[in-house]
Design a protein around this motif. Sequence first.
Motif, mmCIF file in Angstrom:
data_model
loop_
_atom_site.group_PDB
_atom_site.id
_atom_site.type_symbol
_atom_site.label_atom_id
_atom_site.label_comp_id
_atom_site.label_asym_id
_atom_site.label_seq_id
_atom_site.Cartn_x
_atom_site.Cartn_y
_atom_site.Cartn_z
ATOM 1 N N GLY A 6 -4.947 20.729 15.311
ATOM 2 C CA GLY A 6 -6.055 19.860 15.284
ATOM 3 C C GLY A 6 -5.504 18.610 16.272
ATOM 4 N N HIS A 7 -5.192 17.955 16.122
ATOM 5 C CA HIS A 7 -3.975 16.964 16.626
ATOM 6 C C HIS A 7 -3.900 17.291 17.936
ATOM 7 C CE1 HIS A 7 -2.326 12.590 15.268
ATOM 8 N NE2 HIS A 7 -2.078 12.841 16.567
ATOM 9 N N ARG A 8 -3.171 17.702 17.635
ATOM 10 C CA ARG A 8 -2.845 17.900 19.168
ATOM 11 C C ARG A 8 -4.399 18.301 19.945
ATOM 12 N NH1 ARG A 8 2.343 17.984 19.762
ATOM 13 N NH2 ARG A 8 3.921 18.181 18.845
ATOM 14 N N ALA A 9 -4.678 18.977 19.752
ATOM 15 C CA ALA A 9 -6.240 19.552 20.494
ATOM 16 C C ALA A 9 -7.351 17.728 20.846
ATOM 17 C CB ALA A 9 -7.105 20.063 19.444
ATOM 18 N N VAL A 10 -7.120 17.421 20.016
ATOM 19 C CA VAL A 10 -7.545 15.949 19.982
ATOM 20 C C VAL A 10 -6.970 14.903 21.488
ATOM 21 C CG1 VAL A 10 -8.439 13.499 19.472
ATOM 22 C CG2 VAL A 10 -8.348 15.189 17.898
ATOM 23 N N ARG A 11 -5.716 15.266 21.868
ATOM 24 C CA ARG A 11 -4.866 14.550 22.817
ATOM 25 C C ARG A 11 -4.610 15.215 23.417
ATOM 26 N NH1 ARG A 11 -5.754 9.972 20.701
ATOM 27 N NH2 ARG A 11 -4.467 8.957 18.363
ATOM 28 N N GLU A 12 -5.070 16.467 23.835
ATOM 29 C CA GLU A 12 -4.815 17.428 24.960
ATOM 30 C C GLU A 12 -6.301 17.914 25.269
ATOM 31 O OE1 GLU A 12 -1.548 19.839 23.758
ATOM 32 O OE2 GLU A 12 0.346 17.807 23.687
ATOM 33 N N GLY A 13 -6.503 18.423 24.294
ATOM 34 C CA GLY A 13 -7.760 19.425 25.117
ATOM 35 C C GLY A 13 -9.685 18.797 23.988
ATOM 36 N N VAL A 14 -10.120 19.710 23.263
ATOM 37 C CA VAL A 14 -11.254 18.971 22.637
ATOM 38 C C VAL A 14 -11.225 20.386 20.975
ATOM 39 C CG1 VAL A 14 -12.698 20.961 24.013
ATOM 40 C CG2 VAL A 14 -13.734 18.983 23.241
ATOM 41 N N VAL A 15 -11.730 19.305 20.635
ATOM 42 C CA VAL A 15 -12.691 19.649 18.858
ATOM 43 C C VAL A 15 -13.307 19.078 18.522
ATOM 44 C CG1 VAL A 15 -9.933 18.966 18.059
ATOM 45 C CG2 VAL A 15 -11.591 17.178 17.956
ATOM 46 N N LEU A 16 -14.535 20.019 17.803
ATOM 47 C CA LEU A 16 -16.204 19.684 17.400
ATOM 48 C C LEU A 16 -15.978 18.610 15.561
ATOM 49 C CD1 LEU A 16 -19.012 21.925 18.219
ATOM 50 C CD2 LEU A 16 -17.869 21.359 15.532
ATOM 51 N N VAL A 17 -16.610 18.421 15.008
ATOM 52 C CA VAL A 17 -16.483 17.884 14.046
ATOM 53 C C VAL A 17 -18.222 17.229 13.586
ATOM 54 C CG1 VAL A 17 -16.032 15.452 12.833
ATOM 55 C CG2 VAL A 17 -14.074 16.155 14.652
ATOM 56 N N ARG A 18 -17.502 18.064 12.183
ATOM 57 C CA ARG A 18 -19.290 17.564 12.552
ATOM 58 C C ARG A 18 -19.267 16.054 11.098
ATOM 59 N NH1 ARG A 18 -22.595 22.804 10.657
ATOM 60 N NH2 ARG A 18 -21.199 24.717 11.638
ATOM 61 N N SER A 19 -19.780 15.405 11.731
ATOM 62 C CA SER A 19 -19.798 13.696 11.265
ATOM 63 C C SER A 19 -20.691 13.767 10.542
ATOM 64 C CB SER A 19 -20.120 12.786 12.166
ATOM 65 O OG SER A 19 -20.464 11.928 11.497
ATOM 66 N N THR A 20 -19.870 13.238 8.871
ATOM 67 C CA THR A 20 -20.800 12.767 7.600
ATOM 68 C C THR A 20 -21.127 11.386 7.581
ATOM 69 O OG1 THR A 20 -18.214 12.157 6.556
ATOM 70 C CG2 THR A 20 -19.343 14.637 6.559
ATOM 71 N N ALA A 21 -21.367 10.391 9.464
ATOM 72 C CA ALA A 21 -21.648 9.151 8.832
ATOM 73 C C ALA A 21 -22.736 9.336 8.445
ATOM 74 C CB ALA A 21 -21.491 8.617 9.953
ATOM 75 N N ALA A 22 -23.863 8.122 7.549
ATOM 76 C CA ALA A 22 -25.008 7.954 7.404
ATOM 77 C C ALA A 22 -25.987 7.650 9.189
ATOM 78 C CB ALA A 22 -25.543 6.553 6.103
ATOM 79 N N ARG A 23 -27.240 8.079 9.293
ATOM 80 C CA ARG A 23 -27.843 8.247 9.350
ATOM 81 C C ARG A 23 -29.599 8.102 9.665
ATOM 82 N NH1 ARG A 23 -26.423 14.234 9.933
ATOM 83 N NH2 ARG A 23 -24.218 12.988 9.502
ATOM 84 N N VAL A 24 -30.138 6.952 9.085
ATOM 85 C CA VAL A 24 -31.319 6.062 8.913
ATOM 86 C C VAL A 24 -31.971 5.663 10.445
ATOM 87 C CG1 VAL A 24 -32.344 3.795 8.080
ATOM 88 C CG2 VAL A 24 -30.815 5.410 7.160
ATOM 89 N N MET A 25 -32.822 5.492 10.263
ATOM 90 C CA MET A 25 -34.561 4.956 11.671
ATOM 91 C C MET A 25 -34.886 4.158 10.785
ATOM 92 S SD MET A 25 -34.521 5.664 14.611
ATOM 93 C CE MET A 25 -34.455 6.993 15.502
#
Length: 356
Positions: A6-25
């Motif tokens: 996964g680390h190499r894919a970030v540096r050389e290709g593309v990865v997908l991540v499901r973020s856990t960040a808080a989101r508020v409007m």
Amino acid sequence: MSTDAGHRAVREGVVLVRSTAARVMVRGERAYEQVEALCPRDLFVRTGQILHSLVLDPAGGVLADFYVAPRDDEFLLLADGIDDAQLLAALGSEAAQASSGLTESHALISLAGPYAWELLAALLGPEVATIGYMTTVPVPELGPDALCLRTGTTGEYGYDLLLAHAEAEACVERLRTIGERFDLIEVDHAVLDRCALENGFFSPRQRGLIGRTPIELQLQWRVRYDHPGLGPTLSAARDRHIEASGQRLSWVIGRLEDPPAELGVLVRDGQEIGELIDGFHSPILGCFVGLALLDPRIAYPWIDGIWTSSSGTPLELRVEAPPLIQNRSLFVDPKKHVYAHRHTDRFPPIVPGEDS
């Protein structure tokens, strides 16, 4: 999929991540004032822009990575490191009554890597993929209130898609299908956190950082010490830090196969000179990469020697200045480069000094 892959894919290709960040409007007539009271820097940001700051604890320590994105009379807040309830509590009871947490209704899907733009363009069209850093654009193709944000903490191209859960899984499936020709893989936050460490970005999951002051973490650019509401707290925290150790966050590398068994106090030439607070073995650099809080007298690049960890293990460490790599995204030109031809395109080496 291994963390190294996964680390190499970030540096050389593309990865997908499901973020856990808080989101508020945040909504209502006083939305601006309420967000301004939480954000420790000037809230000078317009619709379509993103302001990068911090969420602070009551003592002036860093609690979360913070993004503010106004949408006409509303404010979308993203806070990595806390959940919706904690972000609403930080806003205060009055603001919370007119605001809503979005995690239960909306997903946040992230793409990262030097070819993330190409995958996004295949999904939504080239116009979306070329939006500027720290900007947003509506993407009605993914839902009536869907939004694309260009952010990223790895030094590579990074995009976040905020969309309703009802559309999220269908979007992920489309990304997976299109992503087959990009060798797309899904990774967790640990991969992005390690890449952030290599690049000198703050991550709330990096060990030993939460609760530290912005001056310790070299994040003073994200705060305003004369902020009308938070300035006194920030100034008091800064003064306490200076009167105490005054240690500085520093990046260190070492010729180690694995991180030390124990993080903690560092000793050099018989003197305690700081604390190793996080680290990992980088598959890109081929060495140990760590974060340390060091005595300011030695917190400078290229200072090296034999150091001793809290477990008594001798460590060959050298202080370095991030970023520790040459990000491929700095050299990929969307006008002429594509993932399919990556092996024939000529780029500078990711690791400085290596052959390309």
